[in-house]
Design an enzyme around this catalytic site. Structure first.
Site, PDB file in Angstrom:
ATOM      1  N   GLU A 193       0.863  -1.181   0.000  1.00 15.92           N
ATOM      2  CA  GLU A 193       0.000   0.000   0.000  1.00 15.92           C
ATOM      3  C   GLU A 193       0.901   1.233   0.000  1.00 15.92           C
ATOM      4  OE1 GLU A 193      -3.626  -1.892   2.630  1.00 15.92           O
ATOM      5  OE2 GLU A 193      -1.945  -0.964   3.676  1.00 15.92           O
ATOM      6  N   ASP A 222      -1.437  -0.158  11.001  1.00 18.27           N
ATOM      7  CA  ASP A 222      -1.498  -1.471  11.623  1.00 18.27           C
ATOM      8  C   ASP A 222      -0.213  -2.258  11.442  1.00 18.27           C
ATOM      9  OD1 ASP A 222      -3.435  -2.499  13.292  1.00 18.27           O
ATOM     10  OD2 ASP A 222      -4.096  -3.995  11.852  1.00 18.27           O
ATOM     11  N   LYS A 404      -7.558  -8.099  12.426  1.00 20.05           N
ATOM     12  CA  LYS A 404      -7.248  -7.405  11.176  1.00 20.05           C
ATOM     13  C   LYS A 404      -7.869  -6.006  11.109  1.00 20.05           C
ATOM     14  CE  LYS A 404      -7.265 -12.030   9.186  1.00 20.05           C
ATOM     15  NZ  LYS A 404      -7.875 -12.702  10.344  1.00 20.05           N
ATOM     16  N   LYS A 405      -8.497  -5.673   9.969  1.00  8.31           N
ATOM     17  CA  LYS A 405      -9.012  -4.328   9.751  1.00  8.31           C
ATOM     18  C   LYS A 405     -10.115  -3.975  10.743  1.00  8.31           C
ATOM     19  CE  LYS A 405     -11.234  -1.509   6.160  1.00  8.31           C
ATOM     20  NZ  LYS A 405     -11.736  -1.506   4.756  1.00  8.31           N
ATOM     21  N   ASP A 429     -10.260   3.180   2.815  1.00  9.73           N
ATOM     22  CA  ASP A 429      -9.041   2.429   2.581  1.00  9.73           C
ATOM     23  C   ASP A 429      -7.950   3.433   2.218  1.00  9.73           C
ATOM     24  OD1 ASP A 429     -10.323   0.078   3.088  1.00  9.73           O
ATOM     25  OD2 ASP A 429     -10.661  -0.425   0.974  1.00  9.73           O
ATOM     26  N   ASP A 431      -5.952   3.691  -0.132  1.00 14.59           N
ATOM     27  CA  ASP A 431      -5.757   4.049  -1.534  1.00 14.59           C
ATOM     28  C   ASP A 431      -6.903   4.891  -2.074  1.00 14.59           C
ATOM     29  OD1 ASP A 431      -7.380   1.711  -1.241  1.00 14.59           O
ATOM     30  OD2 ASP A 431      -7.322   1.481  -3.414  1.00 14.59           O
ATOM     31  N   ASP A 603     -17.111  -5.902   6.658  1.00 13.66           N
ATOM     32  CA  ASP A 603     -17.975  -4.805   6.231  1.00 13.66           C
ATOM     33  C   ASP A 603     -19.415  -5.271   6.037  1.00 13.66           C
ATOM     34  OD1 ASP A 603     -17.221  -6.404   4.130  1.00 13.66           O
ATOM     35  OD2 ASP A 603     -16.560  -4.785   2.814  1.00 13.66           O
TER      36      ASP A 603
END
Length: 899
Positions: A193, A222, A404-405, A429, A431, A603
């Site tokens: 990323e 993270d 994680k996220k 996100d 990006d 999500d």
């Protein structure tokens, strides 16, 4: 976002040749925004908003609704005539009714087809016939699940002018009356990323058109990487120039990488108020950005050289290869070279406020002063910057599942509650960047509307992507899903949560019930939230922030319990406490509070939980697009991304979030939509079976799944054609193109023979062993080739095991076409007319499969796939080679094997 490029490289040189001097229209240069005048191809200027409106009016019509609600219509009792902040449109009857009729007609045709198949149980292989009937039943069932929620598409259009009149007015103390927004950005790997993408996302958020004191930006790192921390410091310094420049000249988009280097902005329309200053300011800010860009690109080497120098001097002690900050202290996060007592990913929580929360009084910049060594007149421009915070939660991967996220965003949820505690949250996100600076205000139109605003949990914007190849070979834009499926759900409870570009109501994430549901149960005052340490954790200041949020008082200017400054030792201790890995132990985090845990698609599961509580959501489309991001254009990366999504969907089906069994306040068709989202990968099992059926041509004697074969094929052709006729109507009301539709069909076939069956296999393994899908960050960094082709990554073919089924299916169909041609030659004059007819009908199916797998075939060609015409030559050659091989083998073996 595009990855960093070397200073002076091909990309910079190309950009400078076209944007060294901004090309102005109407006296200036700047960004294009909704309602602005744009230059079209024929040289005639046409309002962008008018073009969009004329396209909408062809297929959409306003739903009867008042301009405002009278006091008697407003249940909240606030009084006063309150204008509606968005209007709803429905599809015109001339489109909607035929669309619904065709869906019903196809359903009847499928039922008749099933009845015919069962009554005519004449097949050469009984088990294959039974499997194909089961597949047809499943195809029909999944198609019905997909179509039922689309019967009443509704488009919601925000009214920014009404929002400005009703809510965007200063209070007596000068502060804005708009509610606060906390923005979350998530990143984990500075390689996969790219840092420049992440920092451009931050810059676009800091510069967005929203009251400065009312929004804050939180970057969650993270990976605990020092390069992210120092890049954010550089970004905070550059923002002091970039943000006022955007305000002064109404720049769009507000991500500098896109603004300065996007080819689509070669001749922008100026929308600012200082055209006489723009050219010099543009040149100055661009020069500063290129220097900033170069510093960001060198950070990896800078940190490495600095750390090597300190470690060589023995400052770390004990021979540890630590990572060192610019001030000579050891970086407490992840080290470049892990050691036994500081392993990779093991570190204590880190938090740093890069930019403090500003006051509500505008602060004008200097007159012809110097900002970042760049002379720019900011004497009439507000120079304040929003709050900016770096967050790296505590990590101990060997002893704790960090979720994680979802885990990272729940930490941001708690940290932001202590620092800014805005009633609304939007996450990105790393990006993605803000492409339309009015996006936050557009979302507020739905959140503050007097009809269903207080019952709206989140507003989801469709995802839009940059740097996708013009042909969209791998369906990265995914317009059928974003502009078709999600828009259709707007007529029910609303679209599902898609992980990025979504504004949430904080109380909905806390597990609160919507006011509509509370009133239905006779609870007019309570929120349904038990603000207790056993539920939210043992932080007293955080619990107080939750109480303020529940009462709707955290955004009031006279709120008494406000978070204390960060330099207060007690609040610093509380921040570190809520970032610790042990904080969530024994609480309801990840289940009834925050983002959902233990699933790859957190999500969709989070949105499902919110919808179950009775909340609504809204689909919001803006022109220009609200947010834009970067999609993985490499086939392997794209399929790995799809595999994670489809695997997470199946995980959701086999969990307590099963849409079929879970209770709650769900619209029946909303439940159907979620059921379809969770079981669609199962379709791949039958798709692979059908894809391999053409091997019937490889056997000495033809065998058929169903007899009479001619009628069977005609039925299949009819039901397939009806799908595409229905698709023609969807194309009209969804605003997509035939290319979008066809790419969706093609890539569904590619995914259904690769990513989806792999996900099904993984979920079976998880059900047996308890081990889930391994999370992998999708790499989106382009591979530069010698000629500077920004789509170079598109032509890089990387073999991954999940491509095995696709390869087998493609080879089987190519081989079947070749063998069929060989048989026609060998048995010319021997075959009867019905055999020739059956062969021709079978070839139709083979050719259809090959056409659907066309993107996969291009990917296999690698760089030769730059010229798709090569494939049009290679495929006939392959057919002829296989036919020739069959003829030779037949002549050699016909006396020994019936071939």
């Amino acid at each position: 976002m595009s990855p960093p490029a070397a200073t002076g490289g091909a990309r910079d040189g190309h950009a400078k040749s076209g944007l060294g001097e901004p090309l102005l229209r109407n006296g200036g240069g700047g960004g294009v925004h909704a309602g602005a005048v744009v230059t079209v191809a024929n040289g005639v200027a046409e309002p962008a908003a008018e073009k969009k409106r004329s396209a909408e009016d062809r297929y959409w019509v306003d739903i009867d609704q008042p301009e405002a609600l009278e006091p008697a219509d407003v249940e909240s009792g606030r009084g006063g005539r309150r204008p509606l902040l968005f209007r709803n449109k429905k599809v015109k009857r001339s489109i909607l009714y035929p669309y619904r009729f065709l869906i019903f007609a196809r359903l009847i045709a499928i039922i008749i087809f099933f009845i015919w198949r069962v009554k005519n149980n004449i097949a050469d292989i009984e088990w294959l016939w039974a499997l194909s009937v089961a597949g047809d039943v499943w195809f029909g069932f999944s198609w019905l699940l997909n179509m039922l929620p689309r019967l009443n598409p509704i488009k919601s259009i925000p009214n920014l002018a009404a929002l400005k009149r009703q809510h965007d007015r200063p209070r007596p103390d000068g502060s804005s009356s708009l509610p606060g927004v906390d923005v979350f950005i998530n990143t984990a790997n500075p390689v996969d990323e790219p840092i420049l993408c992440t920092m451009n996302s931050v810059l676009s958020i800091l510069a967005t058109d929203y009251p400065v004191e009312k929004h804050a930006c939180y970057l969650s790192d993270d990976g605990g990487a020092l390069v992210h921390y120092e890049a954010l410091e550089e970004t905070a310094r550059f923002a002091a120039l970039w943000v006022p420049f955007c305000r002064k000249h109404c720049v769009e988009p507000r991500a500098p990488e896109r603004y300065f280097y996007d080819e689509l902005l070669r001749a922008p329309t100026y929308a600012g108020g200082s055209p006489e200053d723009f050219v010099e300011d543009h040149r100055c800010v661009r020069r500063e950005y290129e220097e900033y860009r170069a510093r960001i690109g060198m950070l990896f080497d800078t940190v490495r050289r600095r750390s090597d120098a300190y470690n060589a001097a023995g400052k770390s002690g004990g021979g540890a290869m630590a990572t060192w900050m610019a001030d000579g202290t050891q970086w407490p996060g992840a080290w470049i070279d892990p050691t036994e007592n500081h392993m990779k990913g093991h570190y204590a929580p880190i938090i740093k406020v890069m930019l403090e929360k500003p006051g509500h009084t505008p602060q004008l910049g200097q007159s012809n002063g110097v900002v970042n060594s760049c002379p720019i007149d900011l004497s009439a421009t507000d120079s304040r910057l929003p709050m900016l915070v770096y967050v790296a939660r505590e990590k101990h991967p060997t002893s704790y599942d960090h979720q994680k996220k979802a885990g990272a965003m729940n930490v941001q949820l708690r940290v932001s509650a202590l620092l800014s505690n805005a009633p609304f949250i939007i996450n990105f996100d790393c990006d993605h960047y803000i492409n339309n600076s009015g996006a936050f205000r557009a979302a507020m139109c739905f959140m503050l509307d007097p009809r269903e605003g207080e019952d709206t949990a989140f507003v989801q914007f469709p995802q839009r992507f940059d740097d996708v190849d013009p042909e969209d070979r791998y369906c990265n834009h995914n317009r059928v899903f974003f502009d078709g499926t999600m828009l259709a759900l707007n007529g029910l409870q609303g679209p599902s949560y898609l992980g990025t570009g979504c504004m949430f109501r904080r109380t909905a994430l806390y597990g609160g019930k919507p006011p509509r549901r509370r009133r239905a149960t006779g609870n007019h005052d309570g929120s349904g939230i038990a603000v207790d340490a056993s539920v939210f954790g043992n932080s007293t200041p955080f619990l107080e922030s939750v109480r303020l949020a529940v009462a709707g008082e955290q955004d009031r200017p006279d709120a008494v319990a406000r978070p204390r400054p960060l330099d207060d030792e007690s609040i610093t201790a509380e921040l570190l406490n809520v970032m610790a890995i042990a904080y969530e132990a024994g609480t309801n985090w990840g289940r009834g509070i925050g983002w959902v845990y233990n699933i790859a698609t957190e999500d969709v599961a989070t949105g499902f939980r919110v919808h179950r509580q009775g909340w609504f959501s809204r689909h919001c489309t803006l022109e220009p697009a609200a947010f834009r991001g970067t999609a993985p254009i490499n086939l392997a990366e794209r399929l790995l991304q799809i595999m994670r999504w489809s695997g997470g969907s199946l995980e959701m089906f086999f969990s307590h979030n099963n849409p079929l069994l879970a209770g709650g306040w769900l619209h029946p068709l909303q439940r159907v939509a979620y059921l379809n989202m969770t079981i669609y990968p199962v379709t791949s099992v039958f798709t692979v079976v059908y894809g391999l059926c053409p091997v019937m041509w490889l056997f000495p004697e033809e065998f058929y799944i169903q007899r009479p074969f001619t009628r069977y094929v005609v039925y299949l052709i009819l039901v397939i054609l009806m799908i595409h006729v229905i698709g023609a109507f969807e194309i009209k009301w969804a605003g997509i193109t035939w290319t979008d539709w066809w790419r969706n069909e093609q890539f569904f076939m590619v995914g259904a023979t690769s990513a989806y069956p792999t996900a099904v296999l993984y979920i079976v393994i998880k059900l047996v062993t308890g081990k889930g899908i391994r999370f992998r960050i999708t790499s989106k960094q382009a591979v530069a080739d010698g000629d500077g082709d920004k789509f170079a990554d598109l032509y890089v073919f990387r073999w991954v095991p999940l491509l095995i089924p696709t390869t087998v299916v493609f080879a089987a169909n190519v081989g079947a076409i070749g063998v069929a041609l060989g048989k026609v030659i060998v048995f010319n004059g021997v075959w009867r007319s019905y055999q020739v007819r059956h062969a021709a009908l079978g070839l139709l199916f083979n050719v259809w499969i090959v056409a659907l797998l066309y993107p996969f075939a291009l990917a296999v060609l690698g760089r030769r796939g730059k010229r798709p015409a090569v494939l049009l030559v290679l495929l006939p050659v392959a057919f002829l080679v296989v036919a020739l091989a069959y003829i030779i083998l037949h002549s050699l073996l016909m006396n020994f094997i019936p071939f």
